[in-house]
Design a protein around this motif. Structure first.
Motif, PDB file in Angstrom:
ATOM      1  N   SER A   1     -42.016  41.131  65.569  1.00  0.00           N
ATOM      2  CA  SER A   1     -42.170  41.180  67.028  1.00  0.00           C
ATOM      3  C   SER A   1     -41.151  40.288  67.722  1.00  0.00           C
TER       4      SER A   1
ATOM      5  N   ASP B   1     -38.385  41.662  70.383  1.00  0.00           N
ATOM      6  CA  ASP B   1     -38.241  41.120  71.743  1.00  0.00           C
ATOM      7  C   ASP B   1     -36.776  40.779  72.032  1.00  0.00           C
TER       8      ASP B   1
ATOM      9  N   ASN C   1     -42.475  50.940  64.609  1.00  0.00           N
ATOM     10  CA  ASN C   1     -42.023  50.144  65.749  1.00  0.00           C
ATOM     11  C   ASN C   1     -40.696  50.716  66.243  1.00  0.00           C
TER      12      ASN C   1
ATOM     13  N   VAL D   1     -45.525  51.559  68.771  1.00  0.00           N
ATOM     14  CA  VAL D   1     -45.891  50.316  68.072  1.00  0.00           C
ATOM     15  C   VAL D   1     -46.358  50.654  66.672  1.00  0.00           C
TER      16      VAL D   1
ATOM     17  N   GLU E   1     -47.613  45.129  62.756  1.00  0.00           N
ATOM     18  CA  GLU E   1     -47.311  43.800  63.271  1.00  0.00           C
ATOM     19  C   GLU E   1     -46.991  42.822  62.140  1.00  0.00           C
TER      20      GLU E   1
END
Length: 381
Positions: free
Chosen positions: A98, A102, A117, A132, A135
């Protein structure tokens, strides 16, 4: 054994197939001759019957640590913008964290990983894709640069020291304070630098992004799944407040007061500083010299399989009590440990962990500079 080039070709093929599936049958994704040694592939993307197309230059890599984004991909993207405004960069990898996603988004770099993702934004023709996926890195995904990760008991010690004690730090000092081996500390610092969680000047740690460090550590662990710890659920017949009142009255044995081996973490530790919700489960770490069943008997708790309002956890490492504080005879873990455990906990606890992090960022003087550390015996991980 497959060569890196073969793995890269397979990754590229899977990435192109995934992109075509996302766009649907009304779009064409065509691989063009790639005369550049800087990128792994050149793709032409256009809608059926439309003469307008975009070119995606693809970077297929096994891992995308944040430092790789900043040091390698951002300069390439800046060069692309100078040469051709309508050419875009797309990164394809087995999995992208993540934090890396970003950074890629901030710099206008598209990404696609094989867990789902995806972030692609093109102005001509108009393409916006955002999905998504995982994670956490799948077990099959290659580790980023170093095999040393933020998982495990030893990593937990170093994370706590880096979060609680303001820099500068030398690896030798971290080794001494955490009682971890110097080679291990050096390897983990390299990993943290790759993830942009710390910054170093020479061999000295000059800056620590401790909120992101705690979040990253929480992603690699679980409050109820520590490698060396177990937990049991109980019901407090007279309610959780009565349990907290009972702890200071627990008897003293030859090994010391039982209450000194219990430390509150999770929701009730967070609620000392922030109030997201009232109540919740009382989570108590139990010292290694104590037996969970004995402690439960002393507290008058009833074992249950569902609906527990008290959880007793074998502490995975005595370091979880580092920086703890006694309030009205009850020991509470330090804010950094409480935030970690909430972020890695079930239910509403992650939201409480985020609220506690916000408080800690706003009031660093109330917890960070005051933490005192000393040496501890080495731990086995």
């Amino acid at each position: 054994m497959e060569s890196p080039r073969i793995r890269e070709a397979q990754l590229l093929e899977q990435g192109i197939r995934a992109l075509s599936g996302l766009l649907g049958p009304e779009w064409q994704v065509t691989q063009r001759p790639n005369n550049s040694r800087v990128f792994d592939a050149a793709l032409e993307v256009r809608a059926d019957g439309d003469s307008t197309y975009t070119q995606l230059l693809v970077e297929a890599v096994q891992a995308v640590p944040p430092r790789f984004v900043v040091d390698r991909l951002v300069p390439k993207m800046q060069l692309l913008r100078e040469v051709n405004h309508y050419t875009n960069l797309l990164v394809v990898a087995p999995w992208i964290s993540s934090q890396a996603r970003d950074l890629l988004q901030q710099h206008g770099i598209g990404y696609l990983d094989l867990t789902g993702n995806v972030g692609i934004r093109v102005s001509r023709p108009a393409i916006i894709i955002h999905t998504v996926g995982a994670e956490r890195a799948p077990r099959s995904a290659p580790r980023e640069i170093s095999r040393t990760t933020l998982a495990g008991v030893k990593a937990g010690r170093l994370v706590r020291v880096l979060a609680d004690v303001p820099p500068p730090h030398r690896a030798t000092d971290l080794h001494r304070v955490s009682a971890l081996s110097l080679p291990y500390v050096s390897r983990l610092l390299e990993t943290l630098e790759d993830q942009l969680l710390i910054r170093r000047k020479g061999r000295v740690v000059t800056d620590v992004d401790w909120p992101q460090l705690l979040r990253a550590r929480a992603q690699e662990t679980s409050l109820l799944g520590h490698g060396t710890g177990t937990f049991r659920g109980f019901l407090a017949p007279n309610g959780v407040p009565a349990v907290l009142q009972q702890i200071p009255r627990l008897p003293t044995k030859s090994i010391g007061a039982i209450g000194e081996g219990l430390s509150v973490t999770g929701s009730y530790a967070a609620q000392r500083f922030v109030q997201v919700a009232v109540g919740g489960q009382l989570v108590l770490y139990v010292g290694s010299w104590l037996d969970i069943d004995d402690v439960a008997d002393e507290l008058g708790l009833l074992p249950v399989y569902e609906g527990a309002d008290v959880l007793l956890l074998n502490e995975p490492d005595s370091f979880v009590r580092k920086g703890s504080e006694f309030v009205d005879g009850v020991q509470y873990v330090a804010p950094s440990q409480a935030a970690l455990d909430c972020l890695a906990g079930p239910g509403r606890m992650p939201a409480e962990g985020e609220a506690l992090l916000n408080f800690m960022e706003a009031h660093p003087q109330e917890w960070r500079a005051s933490t005192k550390y000393g040496g501890l015996p080495p731990v086995q991980d």
